[in-house]
Design a protein around this motif. Structure first.
Motif, PDB file in Angstrom:
ATOM      1  N   LEU A  91       0.804  -1.224   0.000  1.00 26.64           N
ATOM      2  CA  LEU A  91       0.000   0.000   0.000  1.00 26.64           C
ATOM      3  C   LEU A  91       0.832   1.267   0.000  1.00 26.64           C
ATOM      4  O   LEU A  91       0.389   2.310  -0.462  1.00 26.64           O
ATOM      5  CB  LEU A  91      -0.937  -0.003   1.213  1.00 26.64           C
ATOM      6  CG  LEU A  91      -1.944   1.142   1.339  1.00 26.64           C
ATOM      7  CD1 LEU A  91      -2.833   1.197   0.102  1.00 26.64           C
ATOM      8  CD2 LEU A  91      -2.780   0.988   2.589  1.00 26.64           C
ATOM      9  N   THR A  92       2.052   1.208   0.500  1.00 23.83           N
ATOM     10  CA  THR A  92       2.850   2.427   0.617  1.00 23.83           C
ATOM     11  C   THR A  92       3.353   2.899  -0.746  1.00 23.83           C
ATOM     12  O   THR A  92       3.338   2.150  -1.724  1.00 23.83           O
ATOM     13  CB  THR A  92       4.055   2.185   1.542  1.00 23.83           C
ATOM     14  OG1 THR A  92       4.769   1.035   1.074  1.00 23.83           O
ATOM     15  CG2 THR A  92       3.590   1.949   2.967  1.00 23.83           C
ATOM     16  N   THR A  93       3.818   4.154  -0.793  1.00 25.09           N
ATOM     17  CA  THR A  93       4.224   4.791  -2.052  1.00 25.09           C
ATOM     18  C   THR A  93       5.689   5.217  -1.985  1.00 25.09           C
ATOM     19  O   THR A  93       6.006   6.413  -1.938  1.00 25.09           O
ATOM     20  CB  THR A  93       3.348   6.021  -2.331  1.00 25.09           C
ATOM     21  OG1 THR A  93       3.385   6.885  -1.181  1.00 25.09           O
ATOM     22  CG2 THR A  93       1.913   5.629  -2.600  1.00 25.09           C
ATOM     23  N   PRO A  94       6.603   4.277  -1.992  1.00 23.98           N
ATOM     24  CA  PRO A  94       8.019   4.634  -1.906  1.00 23.98           C
ATOM     25  C   PRO A  94       8.503   5.310  -3.176  1.00 23.98           C
ATOM     26  O   PRO A  94       7.935   5.129  -4.262  1.00 23.98           O
ATOM     27  CB  PRO A  94       8.707   3.283  -1.696  1.00 23.98           C
ATOM     28  CG  PRO A  94       7.793   2.303  -2.347  1.00 23.98           C
ATOM     29  CD  PRO A  94       6.408   2.830  -2.104  1.00 23.98           C
ATOM     30  N   SER A  95       9.598   6.072  -3.040  1.00 24.36           N
ATOM     31  CA  SER A  95      10.176   6.743  -4.200  1.00 24.36           C
ATOM     32  C   SER A  95      11.315   5.935  -4.821  1.00 24.36           C
ATOM     33  O   SER A  95      11.792   6.296  -5.900  1.00 24.36           O
ATOM     34  CB  SER A  95      10.683   8.127  -3.797  1.00 24.36           C
ATOM     35  OG  SER A  95      11.651   8.015  -2.776  1.00 24.36           O
ATOM     36  N   ALA A  96      11.751   4.892  -4.167  1.00 24.55           N
ATOM     37  CA  ALA A  96      12.859   4.090  -4.684  1.00 24.55           C
ATOM     38  C   ALA A  96      12.367   3.118  -5.743  1.00 24.55           C
ATOM     39  O   ALA A  96      11.432   2.339  -5.498  1.00 24.55           O
ATOM     40  CB  ALA A  96      13.516   3.320  -3.550  1.00 24.55           C
ATOM     41  N   GLU A  97      12.994   3.120  -6.894  1.00 23.97           N
ATOM     42  CA  GLU A  97      12.545   2.237  -7.977  1.00 23.97           C
ATOM     43  C   GLU A  97      12.703   0.772  -7.622  1.00 23.97           C
ATOM     44  O   GLU A  97      11.952  -0.070  -8.124  1.00 23.97           O
ATOM     45  CB  GLU A  97      13.271   2.563  -9.269  1.00 23.97           C
ATOM     46  CG  GLU A  97      14.772   2.414  -9.219  1.00 23.97           C
ATOM     47  CD  GLU A  97      15.399   2.690 -10.583  1.00 23.97           C
ATOM     48  OE1 GLU A  97      15.970   3.776 -10.761  1.00 23.97           O
ATOM     49  OE2 GLU A  97      15.309   1.823 -11.458  1.00 23.97           O
ATOM     50  N   SER A  98      13.628   0.464  -6.738  1.00 21.22           N
ATOM     51  CA  SER A  98      13.838  -0.926  -6.338  1.00 21.22           C
ATOM     52  C   SER A  98      12.634  -1.508  -5.596  1.00 21.22           C
ATOM     53  O   SER A  98      12.519  -2.722  -5.448  1.00 21.22           O
ATOM     54  CB  SER A  98      15.089  -1.047  -5.464  1.00 21.22           C
ATOM     55  OG  SER A  98      14.942  -0.250  -4.294  1.00 21.22           O
ATOM     56  N   GLU A  99      11.743  -0.660  -5.125  1.00 23.00           N
ATOM     57  CA  GLU A  99      10.556  -1.122  -4.398  1.00 23.00           C
ATOM     58  C   GLU A  99       9.427  -1.542  -5.322  1.00 23.00           C
ATOM     59  O   GLU A  99       8.384  -2.010  -4.864  1.00 23.00           O
ATOM     60  CB  GLU A  99      10.056  -0.008  -3.469  1.00 23.00           C
ATOM     61  CG  GLU A  99      11.051   0.404  -2.395  1.00 23.00           C
ATOM     62  CD  GLU A  99      11.241  -0.663  -1.353  1.00 23.00           C
ATOM     63  OE1 GLU A  99      10.327  -1.489  -1.155  1.00 23.00           O
ATOM     64  OE2 GLU A  99      12.323  -0.677  -0.729  1.00 23.00           O
ATOM     65  N   TYR A 100       9.607  -1.339  -6.621  1.00 27.05           N
ATOM     66  CA  TYR A 100       8.562  -1.650  -7.600  1.00 27.05           C
ATOM     67  C   TYR A 100       9.025  -2.809  -8.491  1.00 27.05           C
ATOM     68  O   TYR A 100       9.918  -2.627  -9.318  1.00 27.05           O
ATOM     69  CB  TYR A 100       8.257  -0.425  -8.451  1.00 27.05           C
ATOM     70  CG  TYR A 100       7.661   0.721  -7.680  1.00 27.05           C
ATOM     71  CD1 TYR A 100       8.461   1.582  -6.937  1.00 27.05           C
ATOM     72  CD2 TYR A 100       6.286   0.951  -7.692  1.00 27.05           C
ATOM     73  CE1 TYR A 100       7.913   2.632  -6.216  1.00 27.05           C
ATOM     74  CE2 TYR A 100       5.726   2.006  -6.986  1.00 27.05           C
ATOM     75  CZ  TYR A 100       6.550   2.842  -6.246  1.00 27.05           C
ATOM     76  OH  TYR A 100       5.999   3.887  -5.543  1.00 27.05           O
ATOM     77  N   PRO A 101       8.431  -3.971  -8.379  1.00 27.71           N
ATOM     78  CA  PRO A 101       8.896  -5.111  -9.167  1.00 27.71           C
ATOM     79  C   PRO A 101       8.389  -5.167 -10.604  1.00 27.71           C
ATOM     80  O   PRO A 101       8.974  -5.854 -11.437  1.00 27.71           O
ATOM     81  CB  PRO A 101       8.368  -6.314  -8.374  1.00 27.71           C
ATOM     82  CG  PRO A 101       7.201  -5.794  -7.610  1.00 27.71           C
ATOM     83  CD  PRO A 101       7.491  -4.360  -7.316  1.00 27.71           C
ATOM     84  N   TYR A 102       7.308  -4.454 -10.902  1.00 29.43           N
ATOM     85  CA  TYR A 102       6.708  -4.561 -12.237  1.00 29.43           C
ATOM     86  C   TYR A 102       6.844  -3.222 -12.966  1.00 29.43           C
ATOM     87  O   TYR A 102       6.500  -2.179 -12.402  1.00 29.43           O
ATOM     88  CB  TYR A 102       5.233  -4.956 -12.130  1.00 29.43           C
ATOM     89  CG  TYR A 102       5.003  -6.170 -11.280  1.00 29.43           C
ATOM     90  CD1 TYR A 102       4.368  -6.081 -10.049  1.00 29.43           C
ATOM     91  CD2 TYR A 102       5.453  -7.416 -11.714  1.00 29.43           C
ATOM     92  CE1 TYR A 102       4.181  -7.198  -9.255  1.00 29.43           C
ATOM     93  CE2 TYR A 102       5.273  -8.542 -10.929  1.00 29.43           C
ATOM     94  CZ  TYR A 102       4.636  -8.421  -9.701  1.00 29.43           C
ATOM     95  OH  TYR A 102       4.463  -9.531  -8.928  1.00 29.43           O
ATOM     96  N   TRP A 103       7.302  -3.293 -14.227  1.00 27.01           N
ATOM     97  CA  TRP A 103       7.600  -2.091 -14.996  1.00 27.01           C
ATOM     98  C   TRP A 103       7.058  -2.191 -16.405  1.00 27.01           C
ATOM     99  O   TRP A 103       7.019  -3.268 -17.001  1.00 27.01           O
ATOM    100  CB  TRP A 103       9.115  -1.876 -15.066  1.00 27.01           C
ATOM    101  CG  TRP A 103       9.692  -1.446 -13.758  1.00 27.01           C
ATOM    102  CD1 TRP A 103      10.009  -2.257 -12.707  1.00 27.01           C
ATOM    103  CD2 TRP A 103      10.000  -0.120 -13.361  1.00 27.01           C
ATOM    104  NE1 TRP A 103      10.497  -1.501 -11.664  1.00 27.01           N
ATOM    105  CE2 TRP A 103      10.506  -0.184 -12.045  1.00 27.01           C
ATOM    106  CE3 TRP A 103       9.903   1.118 -13.975  1.00 27.01           C
ATOM    107  CZ2 TRP A 103      10.913   0.951 -11.328  1.00 27.01           C
ATOM    108  CZ3 TRP A 103      10.306   2.252 -13.277  1.00 27.01           C
ATOM    109  CH2 TRP A 103      10.806   2.163 -11.975  1.00 27.01           C
TER     110      TRP A 103
END
Length: 123
Positions: free
Chosen positions: A101-113
């Motif tokens: 649910l959180t909205t981190p700014s680090a791209e490493s926190e997002y697995p799907y692109w």
């Protein structure tokens, strides 16, 4: 797993507007947080904005007041409305997603692109 596809990029004059779309596959997209990132030539990819499936949006300081992120879960789509564009907004824009649910700014926190869409702002 979620697959993402960006669209809406293009060439615009400074001061103009564009709306980017991030279309997602997957029935559970409504429970994903989605972020927008951008990468200018010769620079690191940077956070632009994020929207959780519930709660507050988040923006980079450089786009606050000019960009708006929103989502339409019925259409499995997240939008990035970009107004008052500047030449420094020129970049490839990517959407990314994560289950939490959180909205981190680090791209490493997002697995799907997604694959990205080019935005060019002329002066």
């Amino acid at each position: 797993q979620v697959q993402l596809a960006e669209s809406g990029g293009g060439l615009v004059q400074a001061g103009g507007s564009l709306r980017l779309s991030c279309a997602a596959s997957g029935r559970t997209f409504s429970t994903y947080t989605v972020g927008w990132f951008r990468q200018a030539p010769g620079k690191e990819r940077e956070f632009v904005a994020a929207i959780p499936w519930s709660g507050n949006t988040r923006y980079a300081d450089s786009v606050k007041g000019r960009f708006t992120i929103s989502r339409d879960n019925a259409k499995n789509t997240v939008y990035l409305q970009m107004n008052s564009l500047k030449p420094e907004d020129t970049a490839v824009y990517y959407c990314a997603s994560r289950r939490l649910l959180t909205t981190p700014s680090a791209e490493s926190e997002y697995p799907y692109w997604g694959q990205g869409t080019q935005v060019t702002v002329s002066s």
